[in-house]
Design a protein around this motif. Structure first.
Motif, PDB file in Angstrom:
ATOM      1  N   MET A  46      99.657  19.340  52.944  1.00  0.00           N
ATOM      2  CA  MET A  46      98.671  18.267  53.053  1.00  0.00           C
ATOM      3  C   MET A  46      97.485  18.593  53.973  1.00  0.00           C
ATOM      4  SD  MET A  46     101.071  15.593  55.208  1.00  0.00           S
ATOM      5  CE  MET A  46      99.970  14.230  55.160  1.00  0.00           C
ATOM      6  N   PHE A  47      97.630  19.606  54.834  1.00  0.00           N
ATOM      7  CA  PHE A  47      96.546  19.974  55.746  1.00  0.00           C
ATOM      8  C   PHE A  47      95.985  21.366  55.471  1.00  0.00           C
ATOM      9  CE2 PHE A  47      99.355  17.180  58.385  1.00  0.00           C
ATOM     10  CZ  PHE A  47      98.565  16.059  58.297  1.00  0.00           C
ATOM     11  N   ARG A  48      96.431  21.975  54.388  1.00  0.00           N
ATOM     12  CA  ARG A  48      96.037  23.352  54.087  1.00  0.00           C
ATOM     13  C   ARG A  48      94.528  23.515  53.928  1.00  0.00           C
ATOM     14  NH1 ARG A  48     100.355  25.507  50.588  1.00  0.00           N
ATOM     15  NH2 ARG A  48     101.412  25.578  52.576  1.00  0.00           N
ATOM     16  N   ASP A  49      93.868  22.481  53.408  1.00  0.00           N
ATOM     17  CA  ASP A  49      92.432  22.585  53.140  1.00  0.00           C
ATOM     18  C   ASP A  49      91.559  21.802  54.125  1.00  0.00           C
ATOM     19  OD1 ASP A  49      92.916  24.207  50.896  1.00  0.00           O
ATOM     20  OD2 ASP A  49      93.310  22.442  49.668  1.00  0.00           O
ATOM     21  N   THR A  50      92.175  21.222  55.156  1.00  0.00           N
ATOM     22  CA  THR A  50      91.391  20.484  56.153  1.00  0.00           C
ATOM     23  C   THR A  50      90.560  21.478  56.963  1.00  0.00           C
ATOM     24  OG1 THR A  50      93.157  18.835  56.328  1.00  0.00           O
ATOM     25  CG2 THR A  50      91.509  18.869  58.098  1.00  0.00           C
ATOM     26  N   PRO A  51      89.231  21.317  56.989  1.00  0.00           N
ATOM     27  CA  PRO A  51      88.397  22.248  57.746  1.00  0.00           C
ATOM     28  C   PRO A  51      88.721  22.227  59.238  1.00  0.00           C
ATOM     29  CG  PRO A  51      87.043  20.872  56.307  1.00  0.00           C
ATOM     30  CD  PRO A  51      88.424  20.299  56.299  1.00  0.00           C
ATOM     31  N   VAL A  52      88.765  23.432  59.835  1.00  0.00           N
ATOM     32  CA  VAL A  52      89.056  23.568  61.261  1.00  0.00           C
ATOM     33  C   VAL A  52      87.975  24.415  61.929  1.00  0.00           C
ATOM     34  CG1 VAL A  52      90.681  24.451  62.993  1.00  0.00           C
ATOM     35  CG2 VAL A  52      91.563  23.420  60.895  1.00  0.00           C
ATOM     36  N   VAL A  53      87.429  23.873  63.030  1.00  0.00           N
ATOM     37  CA  VAL A  53      86.493  24.613  63.869  1.00  0.00           C
ATOM     38  C   VAL A  53      87.214  24.895  65.175  1.00  0.00           C
ATOM     39  CG1 VAL A  53      84.305  24.530  65.138  1.00  0.00           C
ATOM     40  CG2 VAL A  53      84.484  23.424  62.894  1.00  0.00           C
ATOM     41  N   ILE A  54      87.305  26.176  65.542  1.00  0.00           N
ATOM     42  CA  ILE A  54      87.825  26.510  66.867  1.00  0.00           C
ATOM     43  C   ILE A  54      86.632  26.520  67.808  1.00  0.00           C
ATOM     44  CG2 ILE A  54      88.820  28.315  68.323  1.00  0.00           C
ATOM     45  CD1 ILE A  54      90.538  29.179  65.966  1.00  0.00           C
ATOM     46  N   LEU A  55      86.786  25.835  68.940  1.00  0.00           N
ATOM     47  CA  LEU A  55      85.755  25.789  69.973  1.00  0.00           C
ATOM     48  C   LEU A  55      86.449  26.208  71.263  1.00  0.00           C
ATOM     49  CD1 LEU A  55      82.851  25.066  70.718  1.00  0.00           C
ATOM     50  CD2 LEU A  55      83.604  22.703  71.039  1.00  0.00           C
ATOM     51  N   SER A  56      86.212  27.457  71.694  1.00  0.00           N
ATOM     52  CA  SER A  56      86.989  28.024  72.790  1.00  0.00           C
ATOM     53  C   SER A  56      86.141  28.884  73.713  1.00  0.00           C
ATOM     54  CB  SER A  56      88.117  28.880  72.200  1.00  0.00           C
ATOM     55  OG  SER A  56      88.834  29.544  73.226  1.00  0.00           O
ATOM     56  N   LEU A  91      85.796  28.229  61.051  1.00  0.00           N
ATOM     57  CA  LEU A  91      84.690  28.632  61.902  1.00  0.00           C
ATOM     58  C   LEU A  91      85.201  28.793  63.322  1.00  0.00           C
ATOM     59  CD1 LEU A  91      81.560  28.940  61.725  1.00  0.00           C
ATOM     60  CD2 LEU A  91      81.413  26.559  62.438  1.00  0.00           C
ATOM     61  N   TYR A  92      84.634  29.761  64.045  1.00  0.00           N
ATOM     62  CA  TYR A  92      85.008  29.997  65.443  1.00  0.00           C
ATOM     63  C   TYR A  92      83.744  29.947  66.271  1.00  0.00           C
ATOM     64  CZ  TYR A  92      87.920  31.955  69.207  1.00  0.00           C
ATOM     65  OH  TYR A  92      88.646  32.145  70.366  1.00  0.00           O
TER      66      TYR A  92
END
Length: 122
Positions: free
Chosen positions: A74-84, A102-103
């Motif tokens: 259910m979360f495989r396609d949820t966009p994720v931005v790493i902000l580190s 995106l990183y």
């Protein structure tokens, strides 16, 4: 209906700052203090459209969180931005390799963060 963004960072100051920037653009925001808290919120709140996550956090770091996230259909396609603050090539490659879209390295420019969020949300 506005898009819903989950902001995951162990620093309350950073969480609140990112939430403020994102809310100003009309997005709905939920915050979490680490990967474990984020997973709990993802299962209790429906309709998270994008996640912004730090890497260095207690209990469950960002890399482990993304790995867990991508293992769930259910979360495989949820966009994720790493902000580190971790900006080494190896960190960036690991984050993208685990499934981040995106990183970005802290401190991120607010306008660039908003632009990237809007781009990922289409």
């Amino acid at each position: 209906m506005s898009k819903h963004i989950l902001v995951v960072d162990d620093s309350k100051t950073v969480r609140n700052l990112i939430a403020f920037i994102i809310k100003k653009e009309g997005f709905q925001v939920t915050t979490a203090e680490d990967g474990l808290d984020a997973l709990e919120k993802l299962y209790s709140i429906s309709g998270i459209d994008l996640i912004i996550s730090d890497v260095n956090m207690p209990r469950m770091d960002g890399f482990t969180f993304i790995k867990n996230l991508r293992e769930q259909e259910m979360f495989r396609d949820t966009p994720v931005v790493i902000l580190s603050t971790e900006g080494r090539d190896s960190d960036i490659q690991q984050g993208l390799g685990l499934g981040a879209n995106l990183y970005m390295v802290k401190p991120a420019q607010p306008d660039k963060l908003v632009k990237n969020v809007k781009m990922l949300l289409g």
